[in-house]
Motif scaffolding. Structure first.
Motif, PDB file in Angstrom:
ATOM      1  N   PRO A 218       0.824  -1.209   0.000  1.00 55.43           N
ATOM      2  CA  PRO A 218       0.000   0.000   0.000  1.00 55.43           C
ATOM      3  C   PRO A 218       0.857   1.258   0.000  1.00 55.43           C
ATOM      4  CG  PRO A 218       0.157  -0.854   2.215  1.00 55.43           C
ATOM      5  CD  PRO A 218       0.855  -1.861   1.316  1.00 55.43           C
ATOM      6  N   ILE A 219       0.278   2.328  -0.512  1.00 56.48           N
ATOM      7  CA  ILE A 219       0.904   3.650  -0.449  1.00 56.48           C
ATOM      8  C   ILE A 219      -0.100   4.565   0.239  1.00 56.48           C
ATOM      9  CG2 ILE A 219       1.844   5.594  -1.756  1.00 56.48           C
ATOM     10  CD1 ILE A 219       2.448   3.578  -4.020  1.00 56.48           C
ATOM     11  N   ARG A 220       0.291   5.128   1.392  1.00 56.96           N
ATOM     12  CA  ARG A 220      -0.621   5.931   2.197  1.00 56.96           C
ATOM     13  C   ARG A 220      -0.046   7.319   2.459  1.00 56.96           C
ATOM     14  NH1 ARG A 220      -1.406   2.291   7.332  1.00 56.96           N
ATOM     15  NH2 ARG A 220       0.778   1.799   6.874  1.00 56.96           N
ATOM     16  N   ASP A 221      -0.947   8.246   2.786  1.00 57.68           N
ATOM     17  CA  ASP A 221      -0.474   9.583   3.133  1.00 57.68           C
ATOM     18  C   ASP A 221      -0.126   9.625   4.614  1.00 57.68           C
ATOM     19  OD1 ASP A 221      -2.829   9.870   4.606  1.00 57.68           O
ATOM     20  OD2 ASP A 221      -3.791  11.188   3.147  1.00 57.68           O
ATOM     21  N   ARG A 222       0.275  10.787   5.101  1.00 62.05           N
ATOM     22  CA  ARG A 222       0.755  10.869   6.484  1.00 62.05           C
ATOM     23  C   ARG A 222      -0.351  10.634   7.517  1.00 62.05           C
ATOM     24  NH1 ARG A 222       1.166  16.418   4.716  1.00 62.05           N
ATOM     25  NH2 ARG A 222      -0.207  17.827   5.880  1.00 62.05           N
ATOM     26  N   ASN A 223      -1.608  10.688   7.069  1.00 64.93           N
ATOM     27  CA  ASN A 223      -2.727  10.412   7.968  1.00 64.93           C
ATOM     28  C   ASN A 223      -3.179   8.957   7.903  1.00 64.93           C
ATOM     29  OD1 ASN A 223      -2.972  13.195   8.778  1.00 64.93           O
ATOM     30  ND2 ASN A 223      -3.944  13.604   6.801  1.00 64.93           N
ATOM     31  N   ASN A 254       9.906  -1.273   0.645  1.00 63.49           N
ATOM     32  CA  ASN A 254      10.863  -0.164   0.673  1.00 63.49           C
ATOM     33  C   ASN A 254      10.523   0.889  -0.382  1.00 63.49           C
ATOM     34  OD1 ASN A 254      12.334  -1.253   2.771  1.00 63.49           O
ATOM     35  ND2 ASN A 254      13.871  -2.208   1.463  1.00 63.49           N
ATOM     36  N   VAL A 255      10.171   0.445  -1.573  1.00 58.26           N
ATOM     37  CA  VAL A 255       9.811   1.384  -2.639  1.00 58.26           C
ATOM     38  C   VAL A 255       8.539   2.138  -2.272  1.00 58.26           C
ATOM     39  CG1 VAL A 255       9.125   1.619  -5.058  1.00 58.26           C
ATOM     40  CG2 VAL A 255      10.967   0.044  -4.432  1.00 58.26           C
ATOM     41  N   ALA A 256       7.548   1.429  -1.715  1.00 60.14           N
ATOM     42  CA  ALA A 256       6.313   2.086  -1.285  1.00 60.14           C
ATOM     43  C   ALA A 256       6.601   3.140  -0.237  1.00 60.14           C
ATOM     44  CB  ALA A 256       5.326   1.052  -0.748  1.00 60.14           C
ATOM     45  N   ASN A 257       7.510   2.827   0.683  1.00 58.78           N
ATOM     46  CA  ASN A 257       7.862   3.785   1.732  1.00 58.78           C
ATOM     47  C   ASN A 257       8.549   5.021   1.164  1.00 58.78           C
ATOM     48  OD1 ASN A 257      10.305   4.428   4.048  1.00 58.78           O
ATOM     49  ND2 ASN A 257       8.174   4.432   4.695  1.00 58.78           N
ATOM     50  N   ASN A 262       8.239  10.786  -0.070  1.00 55.01           N
ATOM     51  CA  ASN A 262       8.342  11.865  -1.057  1.00 55.01           C
ATOM     52  C   ASN A 262       7.023  12.623  -1.209  1.00 55.01           C
ATOM     53  OD1 ASN A 262      11.040  11.438  -1.646  1.00 55.01           O
ATOM     54  ND2 ASN A 262      10.618  10.009  -3.301  1.00 55.01           N
ATOM     55  N   ILE A 263       5.909  11.908  -1.136  1.00 51.82           N
ATOM     56  CA  ILE A 263       4.608  12.575  -1.195  1.00 51.82           C
ATOM     57  C   ILE A 263       4.402  13.455   0.031  1.00 51.82           C
ATOM     58  CG2 ILE A 263       2.108  12.184  -1.044  1.00 51.82           C
ATOM     59  CD1 ILE A 263       2.476   9.779  -2.879  1.00 51.82           C
ATOM     60  N   ASN A 264       4.725  12.924   1.199  1.00 51.12           N
ATOM     61  CA  ASN A 264       4.559  13.697   2.426  1.00 51.12           C
ATOM     62  C   ASN A 264       5.465  14.925   2.444  1.00 51.12           C
ATOM     63  OD1 ASN A 264       2.651  11.871   3.322  1.00 51.12           O
ATOM     64  ND2 ASN A 264       4.117  10.666   4.510  1.00 51.12           N
TER      65      ASN A 264
END
Length: 274
Positions: A218-223, A254-257, A262-264
């Motif tokens: 998964p790829i999630r935002d800071r929330n 690792n790539v998802a993180n 980078n998004i955050n």
């Protein structure tokens, strides 16, 4: 023409829809499925008279959404303008693309960046590694909406959606089987989603295609809100057990993180400059 509105006696009622819009979308979806078709064939599929269907087709043609060649209708290249706009304005694509390219290069396989809309998986971007196989399938896959429960990327998304939303998706789309390994039982799927949240990534072990495996994260935002997911896939002969269960999951997570960070950071940077 029907005017969109709400039932006066029930504020919770779903909004009524315009039949003209719905039928136009049906025609667009049909042409995407058939590639191109004549008036009679389209009318038969959408269950309308030829005269009514012709009116819809002329309206869509005038709008630039479809085109006609030798009495056959097809989707217009103008669709690329809309699709390109949507994709290029998605921060997950903007920031995730170079990482997906790097993942495909490192593994030598196909890598995907996926989002969920209307309960289905949309392939936002794909990259091909030098050893990747199945080009025809991957091209077709990029033009389709996946069932979320059959792919590693889809299950990675489902695991981090609210349970109410997951149940809504299942009520709408069900759990159709793609192979003998596809999860078709709700309780089994929810147990699988619990496992995904515990380990932080999802497996697809021949659940979409016989002899093919994938790992998704998964790829999630800071929330903690799910933005999408990424995955990498390969034949079993390449993703043998040790690599499939240990090496690839660590790499994918690792790539998802990296994408998440980078998004955050991008969001924080925007806040600082405001």
């Amino acid at each position: 023409m029907t005017i969109i509105g709400m039932a006066k006696s029930d504020n919770t009622a779903a909004p009524r829809t315009l039949k003209t819009v719905t039928r136009s979308v049906d025609i667009i979806n049909l042409l995407m499925e058939l590639d191109r078709a004549r008036l009679t064939e389209i009318a038969d599929h959408v269950n309308m008279s030829k005269s009514t269907t012709y009116t819809y087709l002329k309206s869509l043609e005038k709008s630039g959404l479809i085109s006609r060649t030798q009495n056959q209708y097809r989707l217009s290249a103008n669709m690329l303008v809309y699709g390109g706009y949507v994709r290029n304005n998605n921060i997950l694509y903007e920031i995730g693309k170079p990482e997906i390219d790097a993942l495909a290069t490192e593994t030598g396989q196909y890598s995907h960046l996926v989002i969920e809309e209307h309960g289905r998986g949309i392939n936002l971007y794909k990259a091909k590694g030098e050893e990747a196989v199945g080009d025809d399938y991957q091209i077709a896959k990029f033009q389709q909406r996946d069932y979320l429960h059959i792919t590693a990327s889809g299950k990675a998304i489902l695991a981090y959606l609210p349970e109410e939303r997951v149940r809504e998706i299942l009520n709408t789309h069900g759990l159709p089987s793609r192979t003998e390994e596809t999860i078709t039982d709700r309780d089994e799927l929810f147990n699988e989603l619990d496992d995904i949240r515990e380990r932080g990534f999802a497996y697809n072990d021949e659940e979409e295609i016989e002899g093919f495996r994938a790992v998704g994260a998964p790829i999630r935002d800071r929330n903690g809100t799910i933005l999408g997911s990424l995955s990498v896939s390969a034949p079993i002969s390449i993703f043998k057990d040790e690599r499939f269960y240990d090496e690839i999951p660590e790499l994918v997570v690792n790539v998802a993180n990296i994408i998440e960070v980078n998004i955050n950071m991008s969001h924080r940077s925007s806040e600082i400059t405001e």
